[in-house]
Design an enzyme around this catalytic site. Structure first.
Site, PDB file in Angstrom:
ATOM      1  N   HIS A   5       8.147  12.223  -5.564  1.00  0.00           N
ATOM      2  CA  HIS A   5       6.729  12.583  -5.492  1.00  0.00           C
ATOM      3  C   HIS A   5       5.878  11.633  -6.297  1.00  0.00           C
ATOM      4  O   HIS A   5       4.763  11.282  -5.916  1.00  0.00           O
ATOM      5  CB  HIS A   5       6.519  14.005  -6.012  1.00  0.00           C
ATOM      6  CG  HIS A   5       6.793  15.018  -4.965  1.00  0.00           C
ATOM      7  ND1 HIS A   5       7.619  16.084  -5.155  1.00  0.00           N
ATOM      8  CD2 HIS A   5       6.353  15.090  -3.699  1.00  0.00           C
ATOM      9  CE1 HIS A   5       7.676  16.770  -4.041  1.00  0.00           C
ATOM     10  NE2 HIS A   5       6.929  16.188  -3.146  1.00  0.00           N
ATOM     11  N   CYS A  23      10.742  -1.852   9.483  1.00  0.00           N
ATOM     12  CA  CYS A  23       9.886  -0.661   9.418  1.00  0.00           C
ATOM     13  C   CYS A  23      10.248   0.234   8.242  1.00  0.00           C
ATOM     14  O   CYS A  23       9.701   1.317   8.101  1.00  0.00           O
ATOM     15  CB  CYS A  23       9.936   0.124  10.723  1.00  0.00           C
ATOM     16  SG  CYS A  23      11.573   0.773  11.096  1.00  0.00           S
TER      17      CYS A  23
HETATM   18  C1  PEP Z   1      14.671   3.397   7.385  1.00  0.00           C
HETATM   19  O1  PEP Z   1      15.790   3.918   7.258  1.00  0.00           O
HETATM   20  O2  PEP Z   1      14.297   2.369   6.772  1.00  0.00           O
HETATM   21  C2  PEP Z   1      13.693   4.017   8.284  1.00  0.00           C
HETATM   22  C3  PEP Z   1      12.557   3.410   8.563  1.00  0.00           C
HETATM   23  O3  PEP Z   1      13.983   5.262   8.752  1.00  0.00           O
HETATM   24  P1  PEP Z   1      13.800   6.605   7.860  1.00  0.00           P
HETATM   25  O4  PEP Z   1      13.184   6.197   6.559  1.00  0.00           O
HETATM   26  O5  PEP Z   1      12.947   7.515   8.649  1.00  0.00           O
HETATM   27  O6  PEP Z   1      15.210   7.058   7.736  1.00  0.00           O
END
Ligand code: PEP
Ligand code: MG
Length: 569
Positions: A190, A498
């Site tokens: 958080h 991402c």
């Molecule tokens: C990741 O694993 O970097 C990703 C973008 O997916 P999540 O954070 O939703 O697992």
């Protein structure tokens, strides 16, 4: 060779420099008030006192939630729900009826729930901090003491704490809290989420920071994780002023993403639902690089039909339909990358996740859910295809947790059959190592650095004590990213990032230097990343990538990359 460092350092989560005196947040209820507490005479009276305290604590969270917004308000409402939780009350009642003193019963019940949450792992484990905060507040109310929490500093200060609960972070005023440093807490705690939202420089997992005396001056570097104690005042002030200037410049960045010498990099947003997509559409982004569809269904017990799913997805796709350049030319057409359900592990979805797995992070999560339930994926793809048809938005679809080329091929066939563009996420080291083979069967790759780091380093991404391992700057993780990016470069197919790594302006330069073609992140990070790239040459990005890959550890990598970029090569 392992570098030896002096001074404190932790994991940087929100970039920026801040200088100020330490203010320590103390989380404990005064011992004297606890020992002076007189137990209620009967179990009934004890439970009534508990109910009063729980209602007051919950109302306090709700009042704060009303003054807050966005993610902050959501976590406060969740805390209010936890304070009123019937299960927690039931556990207290059982203990009181069994003869426990009320304070012992509250402690025992809270520990019981902390144990359950911790055993569930992932996001649920992070709720343990919230529950401990609620326990302290309940005890404070019962013994008639003020609820513990963050002091309001009299002058702009650096707030130092073991870890911060939502209620602590919610009322933070960036005018007086210049930076946050915590001893515990990981990049997804958080503390990190709220600091990112407020734009306050933040370092987590800084061992030893609680031993600093109140009033020491700290120079906090949210880019490198360095926390200097009592630095040279003039030099520190000059560094802070230069940083503030840079941050002001980044606020006016308006896209599109490119290096100073014109190498284009798509800057994209990560979204969770219609409202977050509409708000992201106002940011200078060329689309969505990660729509986490499972977040639409966390509260659903029953799988929505393909039609209902289409309505939900169309809300997101609709926010990015048409020409984003605003001049009607069609040049600025935006696109959305939809990720199929990543249910399981840290994101349990009642209608999809398998119950009772021994080790959910290594279990049936993401695409693996479709192995035993192919119709689940088929219905989701039908819903996505229908939403794409309705909105006319360019739609790419990718699968999470892909581990083999065969999985990628089968997924790609199902996506292409619906007229959409298929890709897979690279989150498992096996996928990175075989990126070139995956690119023979899909049209794009997107690297999820959060999970790729977790699985490469064999370190739970939510474990607050392993923050130094769950750091995407780890050389082994960067090697896998480089392998994946190079595979894309060789065949001319897009390879994006991402995970949270894309939101780090320094690391973004490294990723671009490796050949990454898009960076997708929380909209709050877009301008800082875009502005950093806009002042950096592609050659400098390549040099930064080489420097990061050659470093022995994350701290050395950050230092080496900063040195390269400051030279402006
Ligand atoms: C990741 O694993 O970097 C990703 C973008 O997916 P999540 O954070 O939703 O697992
Ligand atoms: Mg992931």
């Amino acid at each position: 060779m392992v570098t030896q460092r002096t001074g404190l350092s932790g994991t940087p989560v929100v970039p920026g420099l801040a200088l100020g005196p330490v203010v320590l947040a103390r989380g404990e209820v005064p011992e004297a008030a606890v020992s002076a507490y007189v137990q209620p005479a009967t179990p009934e009276a004890a439970l009534a006192a508990y109910d009063d305290a729980a209602a007051t604590v919950a109302a306090g969270f709700e009042a704060k939630a009303e003054r807050a917004s966005g993610a902050t308000a959501e976590v406060l409402v969740a805390s209010a729900g936890l304070a009123r939780d019937r299960g927690l009350r039931g556990a207290v009642r059982k203990r009181v009826n069994g003869g426990d003193a009320l304070l012992d019963a509250v402690h025992g019940a809270a520990e019981q729930f902390v144990g359950t949450f911790t055993a569930m792992g992932g996001l649920m484990a992070e709720r343990a901090t919230d529950l401990r905060d609620i326990e302290r507040r309940l005890v404070a109310r019962l013994v008639g003491a003020a609820e513990p929490g963050v002091p309001t500093p009299e002058q702009p200060s650096v707030l130092v704490a073991e870890d911060l609960a939502p209620a602590d972070t919610a009322g933070l005023d960036p005018a007086v809290v210049l930076a946050l440093v915590t001893e515990r807490g990981g990049p997804t705690s958080h503390t990190a989420i709220i600091a990112r939202q407020l734009g306050i420089p933040c370092v987590v997992g800084a061992a030893g920071v609680l031993d600093l005396p109140d009033g020491a001056t700290l120079l906090v570097d949210g880019t490198t994780g360095a926390v200097e104690v009592d630095p040279d005042p003039d030099a520190a002030r000059a560094r802070v002023a230069a940083d503030a200037e840079q941050r002001a410049a980044s606020a006016s960045w308006s896209g599109p993403g490119a290096t100073i010498d014109g190498t284009r990099v798509k800057i994209l947003a990560n979204v969770a639902d219609g409202p977050s997509a509409r708000s992201a559409a106002d940011a200078p982004v060329e689309g969505v690089g990660l729509f986490r569809t499972e977040l639409c269904f966390l509260n659903r017990d029953v799988e929505p039909s393909a039609e209902e799913q289409a309505d939900i997805y169309a809300e997101v796709l609709g926010a990015f339909s048409g020409d984003g350049s605003g001049d009607g030319s069609g040049d600025g057409e935006r696109y959305v990358v939809v990720r199929t359900l990543d249910a399981g592990s840290d994101k349990p979805v009642a209608f999809a996740t398998l119950p009772g797995e021994e080790n959910p992070a290594l279990g049936v999560r993401g695409l693996r859910l479709s192995f035993g339930n192919p119709d689940l994926l088929a219905r989701q793809l039908d819903g996505i295809a229908e939403a794409a048809r309705r909105t006319g938005t360019e739609t790419w679809v990718m699968a999470p947790m892909v581990a083999t080329v065969a999985e990628g091929a089968e997924f790609a066939e199902a996506v292409r059959a619906r007229g959409l563009k298929p890709g897979v996420m690279v989150e498992v080291p096996s996928a990175a190592l075989l990126a070139h083979r995956l690119l023979e069967v899909v049209d794009f790759l997107s690297i999820g650095t959060n999970d790729l780091t977790q699985y490469t380093m064999a370190a739970d991404r939510m474990a607050t004590t392993l923050a130094h391992l769950t750091d995407p700057w780890q050389p082994a993780v960067l090697q896998l990213v480089a392998i994946t990016a190079e595979a894309g470069r060789q065949v001319g197919k897009p390879v994006g990032v991402c995970g949270e790594a894309a939101a780090d302006p320094l690391l973004a330069c490294v990723l671009v230097g490796m050949g990454i073609t898009s960076l997708s992140m929380a909209p709050a990070a877009v301008r800082a990343v875009g502005a950093r790239l806009a002042t950096t040459s592609h050659d400098a990005c390549e040099e930064a990538a080489e420097a990061a890959l050659a470093a022995v550890d994350p701290a050395a990598a950050r230092e080496a990359v900063l040195a390269v970029l400051e030279q402006g090569a």
